[in-house]
Design a protein around this motif. Sequence first.
Motif, PDB file in Angstrom:
ATOM      1  N   VAL A   1       0.696   9.214  27.312  1.00 19.16           N
ATOM      2  CA  VAL A   1      -0.516   8.379  27.285  1.00 19.16           C
ATOM      3  C   VAL A   1      -0.992   8.243  25.843  1.00 19.16           C
ATOM      4  CG1 VAL A   1      -2.962   8.284  27.936  1.00 19.16           C
ATOM      5  CG2 VAL A   1      -1.235   8.917  29.641  1.00 19.16           C
ATOM      6  N   GLU A   2      -1.089   9.362  25.132  1.00 21.01           N
ATOM      7  CA  GLU A   2      -1.528   9.337  23.734  1.00 21.01           C
ATOM      8  C   GLU A   2      -0.611   8.463  22.885  1.00 21.01           C
ATOM      9  OE1 GLU A   2      -3.549  13.804  23.646  1.00 21.01           O
ATOM     10  OE2 GLU A   2      -1.512  13.533  22.903  1.00 21.01           O
ATOM     11  N   ALA A   3       0.698   8.624  23.069  1.00 15.66           N
ATOM     12  CA  ALA A   3       1.665   7.856  22.272  1.00 15.66           C
ATOM     13  C   ALA A   3       1.550   6.360  22.559  1.00 15.66           C
ATOM     14  CB  ALA A   3       3.080   8.353  22.545  1.00 15.66           C
ATOM     15  N   ALA A   4       1.402   5.999  23.828  1.00 16.54           N
ATOM     16  CA  ALA A   4       1.278   4.579  24.186  1.00 16.54           C
ATOM     17  C   ALA A   4       0.006   3.975  23.590  1.00 16.54           C
ATOM     18  CB  ALA A   4       1.290   4.422  25.709  1.00 16.54           C
ATOM     19  N   LEU A   5      -1.083   4.703  23.674  1.00 14.41           N
ATOM     20  CA  LEU A   5      -2.336   4.213  23.101  1.00 14.41           C
ATOM     21  C   LEU A   5      -2.224   4.074  21.585  1.00 14.41           C
ATOM     22  CD1 LEU A   5      -4.883   6.279  25.218  1.00 14.41           C
ATOM     23  CD2 LEU A   5      -4.491   3.802  25.359  1.00 14.41           C
ATOM     24  N   GLU A   6      -1.684   5.079  20.928  1.00 15.07           N
ATOM     25  CA  GLU A   6      -1.555   5.034  19.463  1.00 15.07           C
ATOM     26  C   GLU A   6      -0.685   3.856  19.020  1.00 15.07           C
ATOM     27  OE1 GLU A   6      -2.217   9.761  18.455  1.00 15.07           O
ATOM     28  OE2 GLU A   6      -0.163   9.023  18.660  1.00 15.07           O
ATOM     29  N   GLU A   7       0.388   3.605  19.743  1.00 15.64           N
ATOM     30  CA  GLU A   7       1.265   2.479  19.409  1.00 15.64           C
ATOM     31  C   GLU A   7       0.524   1.149  19.582  1.00 15.64           C
ATOM     32  OE1 GLU A   7       5.273   0.567  21.303  1.00 15.64           O
ATOM     33  OE2 GLU A   7       5.251   2.754  21.049  1.00 15.64           O
ATOM     34  N   ALA A   8      -0.216   1.027  20.679  1.00 14.46           N
ATOM     35  CA  ALA A   8      -0.966  -0.207  20.929  1.00 14.46           C
ATOM     36  C   ALA A   8      -2.081  -0.398  19.907  1.00 14.46           C
ATOM     37  CB  ALA A   8      -1.549  -0.179  22.342  1.00 14.46           C
ATOM     38  N   PHE A   9      -2.766   0.671  19.544  1.00 21.12           N
ATOM     39  CA  PHE A   9      -3.847   0.575  18.565  1.00 21.12           C
ATOM     40  C   PHE A   9      -3.306   0.185  17.189  1.00 21.12           C
ATOM     41  CE2 PHE A   9      -6.289   4.012  21.147  1.00 21.12           C
ATOM     42  CZ  PHE A   9      -6.681   3.068  22.080  1.00 21.12           C
ATOM     43  N   LEU A  10      -2.168   0.759  16.793  1.00 14.72           N
ATOM     44  CA  LEU A  10      -1.556   0.413  15.516  1.00 14.72           C
ATOM     45  C   LEU A  10      -1.177  -1.079  15.503  1.00 14.72           C
ATOM     46  CD1 LEU A  10      -0.392   1.132  12.731  1.00 14.72           C
ATOM     47  CD2 LEU A  10       1.712   1.861  13.909  1.00 14.72           C
ATOM     48  N   ALA A  11      -0.575  -1.545  16.588  1.00 12.19           N
ATOM     49  CA  ALA A  11      -0.175  -2.951  16.660  1.00 12.19           C
ATOM     50  C   ALA A  11      -1.402  -3.873  16.615  1.00 12.19           C
ATOM     51  CB  ALA A  11       0.631  -3.201  17.934  1.00 12.19           C
ATOM     52  N   ASP A  12      -2.474  -3.468  17.269  1.00 14.79           N
ATOM     53  CA  ASP A  12      -3.674  -4.297  17.331  1.00 14.79           C
ATOM     54  C   ASP A  12      -4.475  -4.279  16.032  1.00 14.79           C
ATOM     55  OD1 ASP A  12      -5.591  -5.782  19.315  1.00 14.79           O
ATOM     56  OD2 ASP A  12      -6.861  -4.366  18.226  1.00 14.79           O
ATOM     57  N   ARG A  13      -4.615  -3.107  15.432  1.00 17.99           N
ATOM     58  CA  ARG A  13      -5.496  -2.933  14.277  1.00 17.99           C
ATOM     59  C   ARG A  13      -4.785  -2.954  12.939  1.00 17.99           C
ATOM     60  NH1 ARG A  13     -10.487  -4.332  15.302  1.00 17.99           N
ATOM     61  NH2 ARG A  13      -9.347  -5.468  16.846  1.00 17.99           N
ATOM     62  N   GLY A  14      -3.517  -2.547  12.917  1.00 13.56           N
ATOM     63  CA  GLY A  14      -2.802  -2.469  11.649  1.00 13.56           C
ATOM     64  C   GLY A  14      -3.028  -1.152  10.920  1.00 13.56           C
ATOM     65  N   PHE A  15      -3.650  -0.207  11.574  1.00 13.94           N
ATOM     66  CA  PHE A  15      -3.795   1.144  11.013  1.00 13.94           C
ATOM     67  C   PHE A  15      -3.650   2.155  12.156  1.00 13.94           C
ATOM     68  CE2 PHE A  15      -8.192  -0.475  11.589  1.00 13.94           C
ATOM     69  CZ  PHE A  15      -8.713   0.450  12.487  1.00 13.94           C
ATOM     70  N   GLU A  16      -3.240   3.352  11.791  1.00 12.94           N
ATOM     71  CA  GLU A  16      -3.045   4.406  12.785  1.00 12.94           C
ATOM     72  C   GLU A  16      -4.387   4.891  13.321  1.00 12.94           C
ATOM     73  OE1 GLU A  16      -0.590   7.541  11.249  1.00 12.94           O
ATOM     74  OE2 GLU A  16       1.166   6.249  11.143  1.00 12.94           O
ATOM     75  N   VAL A  17      -4.425   5.148  14.617  1.00 19.41           N
ATOM     76  CA  VAL A  17      -5.610   5.687  15.282  1.00 19.41           C
ATOM     77  C   VAL A  17      -5.162   6.903  16.090  1.00 19.41           C
ATOM     78  CG1 VAL A  17      -7.518   5.243  16.871  1.00 19.41           C
ATOM     79  CG2 VAL A  17      -6.654   3.380  15.425  1.00 19.41           C
ATOM     80  N   PRO A  18      -5.188   8.088  15.470  1.00 17.97           N
ATOM     81  CA  PRO A  18      -4.835   9.286  16.237  1.00 17.97           C
ATOM     82  C   PRO A  18      -5.712   9.364  17.493  1.00 17.97           C
ATOM     83  CG  PRO A  18      -5.011   9.809  13.916  1.00 17.97           C
ATOM     84  CD  PRO A  18      -5.530   8.409  14.094  1.00 17.97           C
ATOM     85  N   THR A  19      -5.071   9.640  18.620  1.00 15.48           N
ATOM     86  CA  THR A  19      -5.746   9.618  19.909  1.00 15.48           C
ATOM     87  C   THR A  19      -5.447  10.909  20.661  1.00 15.48           C
ATOM     88  OG1 THR A  19      -5.546   7.220  19.948  1.00 15.48           O
ATOM     89  CG2 THR A  19      -5.982   8.301  22.050  1.00 15.48           C
ATOM     90  N   ILE A  20      -6.495  11.502  21.211  1.00 16.02           N
ATOM     91  CA  ILE A  20      -6.374  12.771  21.917  1.00 16.02           C
ATOM     92  C   ILE A  20      -6.945  12.577  23.312  1.00 16.02           C
ATOM     93  CG2 ILE A  20      -7.052  15.199  21.910  1.00 16.02           C
ATOM     94  CD1 ILE A  20      -7.322  14.846  18.794  1.00 16.02           C
ATOM     95  N   ALA A  21      -6.119  12.820  24.340  1.00 16.59           N
ATOM     96  CA  ALA A  21      -6.530  12.571  25.717  1.00 16.59           C
ATOM     97  C   ALA A  21      -6.729  13.877  26.485  1.00 16.59           C
ATOM     98  CB  ALA A  21      -5.492  11.706  26.422  1.00 16.59           C
ATOM     99  N   PHE A  22      -7.723  13.839  27.366  1.00 19.50           N
ATOM    100  CA  PHE A  22      -8.015  14.957  28.263  1.00 19.50           C
ATOM    101  C   PHE A  22      -8.151  14.413  29.678  1.00 19.50           C
ATOM    102  CE2 PHE A  22      -9.237  16.750  24.264  1.00 19.50           C
ATOM    103  CZ  PHE A  22      -9.047  18.124  24.398  1.00 19.50           C
ATOM    104  N   SER A  23      -7.718  15.198  30.660  1.00 17.84           N
ATOM    105  CA  SER A  23      -7.962  14.833  32.048  1.00 17.84           C
ATOM    106  C   SER A  23      -9.450  14.989  32.340  1.00 17.84           C
ATOM    107  CB  SER A  23      -7.142  15.717  32.991  1.00 17.84           C
ATOM    108  OG  SER A  23      -7.670  17.042  32.979  1.00 17.84           O
ATOM    109  N   LEU A  24      -9.909  14.409  33.435  1.00 21.13           N
ATOM    110  CA  LEU A  24     -11.308  14.541  33.797  1.00 21.13           C
ATOM    111  C   LEU A  24     -11.647  15.995  34.128  1.00 21.13           C
ATOM    112  CD1 LEU A  24     -11.906  11.302  35.904  1.00 21.13           C
ATOM    113  CD2 LEU A  24     -12.263  11.702  33.460  1.00 21.13           C
ATOM    114  N   ALA A  25     -10.711  16.725  34.719  1.00 21.14           N
ATOM    115  CA  ALA A  25     -10.936  18.153  34.999  1.00 21.14           C
ATOM    116  C   ALA A  25     -11.096  18.937  33.701  1.00 21.14           C
ATOM    117  CB  ALA A  25      -9.789  18.714  35.836  1.00 21.14           C
ATOM    118  N   GLU A  26     -10.283  18.611  32.702  1.00 22.38           N
ATOM    119  CA  GLU A  26     -10.406  19.288  31.405  1.00 22.38           C
ATOM    120  C   GLU A  26     -11.749  18.981  30.756  1.00 22.38           C
ATOM    121  OE1 GLU A  26      -5.944  19.623  29.570  1.00 22.38           O
ATOM    122  OE2 GLU A  26      -6.775  17.594  29.759  1.00 22.38           O
TER     123      GLU A  26
END
Length: 180
Positions: A57-82
């Motif tokens: 999930v993190e990798a897919a989001l980071e790839e999409a954000f880079l493509a959309d924005r042109g800069f890296e956006v480190p992304t950290i995901a947590f489940s709702l339970a976490e």
Amino acid sequence: MPSYVAFLRAINLGARRKFPQDDIRACVESLGCTGVETHINTGNVLLTTGIRSRAKVEAALEEAFLADRGFEVPTIAFSLAELGSMVDDADEVAAALDAPVRGHYVTLLKDEPSEDVVEAVTALEYDGERAAVRGRAVHLVLAKPYSEAQLSNAKLEKLLGVATTRNVTVIRALAAKWTD
């Protein structure tokens, strides 16, 4: 399908790293995610996806954000339970400070730190300042204003690697809004 809260690092801090909430939602939805919501303009995103691996999930989001924005956006995901556990941990850690809490921040990590790193973080404590590692979340609890603290996010991030930090008030608001 699992739901996650994704925390985006270092957006909307300067003129070159703008990422408005509407654009974030559109970008996440373009990946086929559903139930996409954002909370304040600091990069907090709720999403439901068929992807079952947090790392994917993190990798897919980071790839999409880079493509959309042109800069890296480190992304950290947590489940709702976490996320819910993070709030419970916040109460426990704050109570252990044994002083009135003037500031409480949660540093969110991509990976759970090793025992050596946990020991190094714990060793950084100062009078009226406590850092407590709970899984992939490090709670920084202060009995003084953040501007007067010796224990800073910069010191923590040197030990912890890729991370992003939120005030515990934001963490509590997200849990109240997005968990059962």
